[in-house]
Design a protein around this motif. Structure first.
Motif, PDB file in Angstrom:
ATOM      1  N   UNK A  82      64.330  26.423  14.246  1.00 34.90           N
ATOM      2  CA  UNK A  82      63.660  25.520  15.171  1.00 34.90           C
ATOM      3  C   UNK A  82      64.573  24.402  15.673  1.00 34.90           C
ATOM      4  N   UNK A  83      65.576  24.016  14.885  1.00 39.22           N
ATOM      5  CA  UNK A  83      66.416  22.882  15.290  1.00 39.22           C
ATOM      6  C   UNK A  83      67.660  23.323  16.060  1.00 39.22           C
ATOM      7  N   UNK A  84      67.856  24.638  16.212  1.00 44.51           N
ATOM      8  CA  UNK A  84      68.977  25.079  17.051  1.00 44.51           C
ATOM      9  C   UNK A  84      68.806  24.497  18.463  1.00 44.51           C
ATOM     10  N   UNK A  85      69.874  23.963  19.072  1.00 46.17           N
ATOM     11  CA  UNK A  85      69.766  23.398  20.430  1.00 46.17           C
ATOM     12  C   UNK A  85      69.767  24.487  21.500  1.00 46.17           C
ATOM     13  N   UNK A  86      68.860  25.435  21.318  1.00 44.37           N
ATOM     14  CA  UNK A  86      68.752  26.567  22.243  1.00 44.37           C
ATOM     15  C   UNK A  86      67.305  26.666  22.695  1.00 44.37           C
ATOM     16  N   UNK A  87      67.117  26.818  23.975  1.00 45.72           N
ATOM     17  CA  UNK A  87      65.778  26.889  24.551  1.00 45.72           C
ATOM     18  C   UNK A  87      65.030  28.116  24.043  1.00 45.72           C
ATOM     19  N   UNK A  88      63.700  27.963  23.887  1.00 43.03           N
ATOM     20  CA  UNK A  88      62.879  29.088  23.418  1.00 43.03           C
ATOM     21  C   UNK A  88      62.938  30.279  24.371  1.00 43.03           C
ATOM     22  N   UNK A  89      63.108  30.019  25.644  1.00 41.73           N
ATOM     23  CA  UNK A  89      63.213  31.113  26.617  1.00 41.73           C
ATOM     24  C   UNK A  89      64.463  31.945  26.365  1.00 41.73           C
ATOM     25  N   UNK A  90      65.565  31.266  26.008  1.00 38.44           N
ATOM     26  CA  UNK A  90      66.811  31.975  25.704  1.00 38.44           C
ATOM     27  C   UNK A  90      66.643  32.821  24.448  1.00 38.44           C
ATOM     28  N   UNK A 110      55.599  38.889  26.840  1.00 39.74           N
ATOM     29  CA  UNK A 110      54.729  37.779  27.256  1.00 39.74           C
ATOM     30  C   UNK A 110      53.457  37.729  26.415  1.00 39.74           C
ATOM     31  N   UNK A 111      53.001  38.881  25.999  1.00 45.94           N
ATOM     32  CA  UNK A 111      51.756  38.940  25.231  1.00 45.94           C
ATOM     33  C   UNK A 111      51.957  38.517  23.788  1.00 45.94           C
ATOM     34  N   UNK A 112      53.059  38.949  23.168  1.00 47.47           N
ATOM     35  CA  UNK A 112      53.220  38.771  21.726  1.00 47.47           C
ATOM     36  C   UNK A 112      54.018  37.527  21.364  1.00 47.47           C
ATOM     37  N   UNK A 113      55.093  37.250  22.056  1.00 48.23           N
ATOM     38  CA  UNK A 113      55.958  36.151  21.629  1.00 48.23           C
ATOM     39  C   UNK A 113      55.297  34.779  21.805  1.00 48.23           C
ATOM     40  N   UNK A 167      58.420  49.391  19.433  1.00 52.59           N
ATOM     41  CA  UNK A 167      58.411  48.044  20.022  1.00 52.59           C
ATOM     42  C   UNK A 167      57.384  47.148  19.350  1.00 52.59           C
ATOM     43  N   UNK A 168      56.180  47.663  19.161  1.00 51.06           N
ATOM     44  CA  UNK A 168      55.127  46.855  18.559  1.00 51.06           C
ATOM     45  C   UNK A 168      55.486  46.430  17.139  1.00 51.06           C
ATOM     46  N   UNK A 169      56.110  47.319  16.395  1.00 53.65           N
ATOM     47  CA  UNK A 169      56.428  46.993  15.016  1.00 53.65           C
ATOM     48  C   UNK A 169      57.615  46.051  14.907  1.00 53.65           C
ATOM     49  N   UNK A 170      58.511  46.070  15.884  1.00 54.66           N
ATOM     50  CA  UNK A 170      59.687  45.194  15.825  1.00 54.66           C
ATOM     51  C   UNK A 170      59.395  43.772  16.278  1.00 54.66           C
ATOM     52  N   UNK A 171      58.253  43.525  16.920  1.00 50.13           N
ATOM     53  CA  UNK A 171      57.931  42.156  17.311  1.00 50.13           C
ATOM     54  C   UNK A 171      57.696  41.262  16.095  1.00 50.13           C
ATOM     55  N   UNK A 172      57.395  41.870  14.947  1.00 47.77           N
ATOM     56  CA  UNK A 172      57.243  41.076  13.735  1.00 47.77           C
ATOM     57  C   UNK A 172      58.572  40.466  13.296  1.00 47.77           C
ATOM     58  N   UNK A 173      59.692  41.063  13.708  1.00 48.66           N
ATOM     59  CA  UNK A 173      61.001  40.504  13.356  1.00 48.66           C
ATOM     60  C   UNK A 173      61.202  39.148  14.015  1.00 48.66           C
ATOM     61  N   UNK A 174      60.702  38.999  15.246  1.00 51.46           N
ATOM     62  CA  UNK A 174      60.855  37.716  15.950  1.00 51.46           C
ATOM     63  C   UNK A 174      60.112  36.606  15.210  1.00 51.46           C
ATOM     64  N   UNK A 175      58.957  36.946  14.659  1.00 44.93           N
ATOM     65  CA  UNK A 175      58.150  35.928  13.980  1.00 44.93           C
ATOM     66  C   UNK A 175      58.655  35.613  12.581  1.00 44.93           C
ATOM     67  N   UNK A 176      59.634  36.384  12.086  1.00 46.22           N
ATOM     68  CA  UNK A 176      60.138  36.162  10.735  1.00 46.22           C
ATOM     69  C   UNK A 176      60.734  34.770  10.586  1.00 46.22           C
ATOM     70  N   UNK A 177      61.256  34.214  11.674  1.00 45.65           N
ATOM     71  CA  UNK A 177      61.903  32.898  11.620  1.00 45.65           C
ATOM     72  C   UNK A 177      60.989  31.766  12.099  1.00 45.65           C
ATOM     73  N   UNK A 178      59.700  32.069  12.199  1.00 46.18           N
ATOM     74  CA  UNK A 178      58.804  31.073  12.777  1.00 46.18           C
ATOM     75  C   UNK A 178      58.788  29.778  11.969  1.00 46.18           C
ATOM     76  N   UNK A 179      58.823  29.908  10.623  1.00 49.74           N
ATOM     77  CA  UNK A 179      58.756  28.701   9.786  1.00 49.74           C
ATOM     78  C   UNK A 179      60.137  28.297   9.261  1.00 49.74           C
ATOM     79  N   UNK A 221      59.952  47.854  32.449  1.00 44.43           N
ATOM     80  CA  UNK A 221      58.588  47.694  32.955  1.00 44.43           C
ATOM     81  C   UNK A 221      57.621  47.245  31.875  1.00 44.43           C
ATOM     82  N   UNK A 222      57.572  47.985  30.788  1.00 45.20           N
ATOM     83  CA  UNK A 222      56.572  47.729  29.746  1.00 45.20           C
ATOM     84  C   UNK A 222      56.973  46.606  28.797  1.00 45.20           C
TER      85      UNK A 222
END
Length: 405
Positions: free
Chosen positions: A336-344, A398-401, A319-331, A391-392
């Protein structure tokens, strides 16, 4: 005028500063704790595994193969940059001191790594070859000396203009290293003197000849430095986000069918994450390697309820190592311009990761059931993956994203 000594010192300090920064981020990650626990568990059963090995275990042959490969593999960090092909090429005649400092730095790293690997394998030497601190010192000395020899001659080997020629001499070094390691672990010290003589001839008369005939192969040196840098970034990227890492995209047409695209908002990003997982970087390889490593720990550790704690550790690591995949699209502007909420987006990532964890738990459960026949603990492994996901995983999201999105 370029001062090559100051240039090397500046680049080395910048490199060390960057690595220390990444190491501090790695140390703050919960993955480090998981790795430490796995090392502690592994060290306990390492001794039990040695006791279970038969008396005719081919320790000498296995150690010879390991160190033949390790000694032959001799990378050298030159810290070259793309602009050096323009700015440093005119002063090539004065670059000897720069590359000498690069070789010295690689020798220090190579000697430490050789000693570390031998220390890990020392219990095998104690059980099957020879015990005593004097033998530890003798074996360490000869292995480090061989590593230094290989680093020196591999540097001269890099002067050859063709990869095929370099490979031929690398094969020759592997053969010499194989004979050297085999004689060393058989404690045939008199024959080692002959091998030392061969090494001396190779260094001064064979590889030394390249220095007179060929200059530095700048393109090859730069390509090797870039490859080593990417390997380091990939290692760090398992723990934290590395913006400088360039992802490699693989085709994988068969697996790519698993990520079917959908125009529904709730499904679009699930498909995107799955496609990224399958095709980009080394995420899929990481998933497979962690599962195989989990198999090894499940096999080595005696059957029982404590196996659930082991699989929990592997869920945490993945899990910890796969959170880097979410940040791959940060820039990525399109992201960023997709009309989709960040929560979704975050929810889609979390659901996708839950699916991978449950699959991981199912695979562990099937393997444990085949290995032991204990269906109760086997069923609890995918249940543990489900509990971890419910649970975890939300707490980790919430901590990483929010910190990285």
């Amino acid at each position: 005028m370029i001062d090559v000594k100051k240039l090397w010192t500046k680049r080395r300090n910048a490199h060390l500063t960057q690595m220390l920064k990444y190491f501090s981020l790695m140390a703050n990650s919960g993955l480090i704790v998981s790795l430490i626990l796995l090392i502690v568990i592994g060290s306990i059963y390492y001794a039990k595994l040695l006791q279970a090995l038969p008396n005719d275990f081919p320790a000498v042959f296995i150690l010879t193969i390991i160190f033949s490969i390790w000694l032959t593999k001799s990378p050298i960090r030159t810290l070259l940059k793309e602009g050096d092909l323009v700015f440093l090429l005119p002063v090539e005649s004065r670059m000897k001191q720069y590359f000498s400092m690069a070789i010295s730095s690689s020798i220090a790293a190579g000697a430490f790594s050789t000693l570390f690997i031998f220390t890990l394998l020392w219990p095998i030497v104690q059980v099957f070859i020879h015990d005593g601190w004097k033998m530890y010192v003798i074996f360490s000395f000869f292995l480090i000396a061989a590593k230094i020899f290989n680093l020196f001659v591999s540097w001269e080997e890099r002067r050859l203009p063709y990869k095929s020629h370099q490979m031929n001499y690398r094969i020759m070094r592997f053969i010499v290293n194989f004979v050297y390691a085999y004689l060393l672990f058989n404690e045939a010290y008199l024959f080692l003197i002959a091998i030392f003589a061969i090494m001396y001839v190779l260094k001064n008369f064979v590889f030394g000849f390249f220095k007179k005939q060929h200059g530095y192969q700048w393109e090859m040196l730069l390509a090797e430095e870039q490859a080593l840098k990417i390997k380091g970034y990939r290692l760090v990227n398992y723990f934290t986000d590395v913006p400088a890492l360039k992802q490699t995209v693989h085709r994988r047409p068969l697996l790519n069918r698993l990520a079917v695209f959908s125009f529904k908002k709730n499904n679009a990003f699930s498909a995107l994450y799955m496609k990224t997982f399958i095709r980009s970087g080394d995420y899929l390889g990481l998933y497979v390697r962690l599962i195989l490593l989990g198999f090894l720990f499940i096999y080595l550790i005696p059957p029982g309820w404590w196996q659930l704690a082991v699989v929990f550790l592997f869920f945490q690591m993945f899990s910890l190592q796969l959170f880097t995949l979410y940040t791959q699209y940060r820039w990525n502007v399109s992201f960023m311009i997709y009309p989709i909420n960040d929560t979704v987006k975050a929810k889609a990532f979390e659901n996708w990761l839950k699916g991978l964890l449950i699959i991981q738990g199912l695979v562990y459960g099937v393997f444990y059931w085949i290995l032991t026949g204990d269906w109760i603990v086997a069923i609890l492994m995918p249940v543990a993956a489900l509990v971890y996901s419910l649970v975890r995983l939300p707490a980790m999201s919430k901590k990483h994203i929010p910190m990285t999105s």
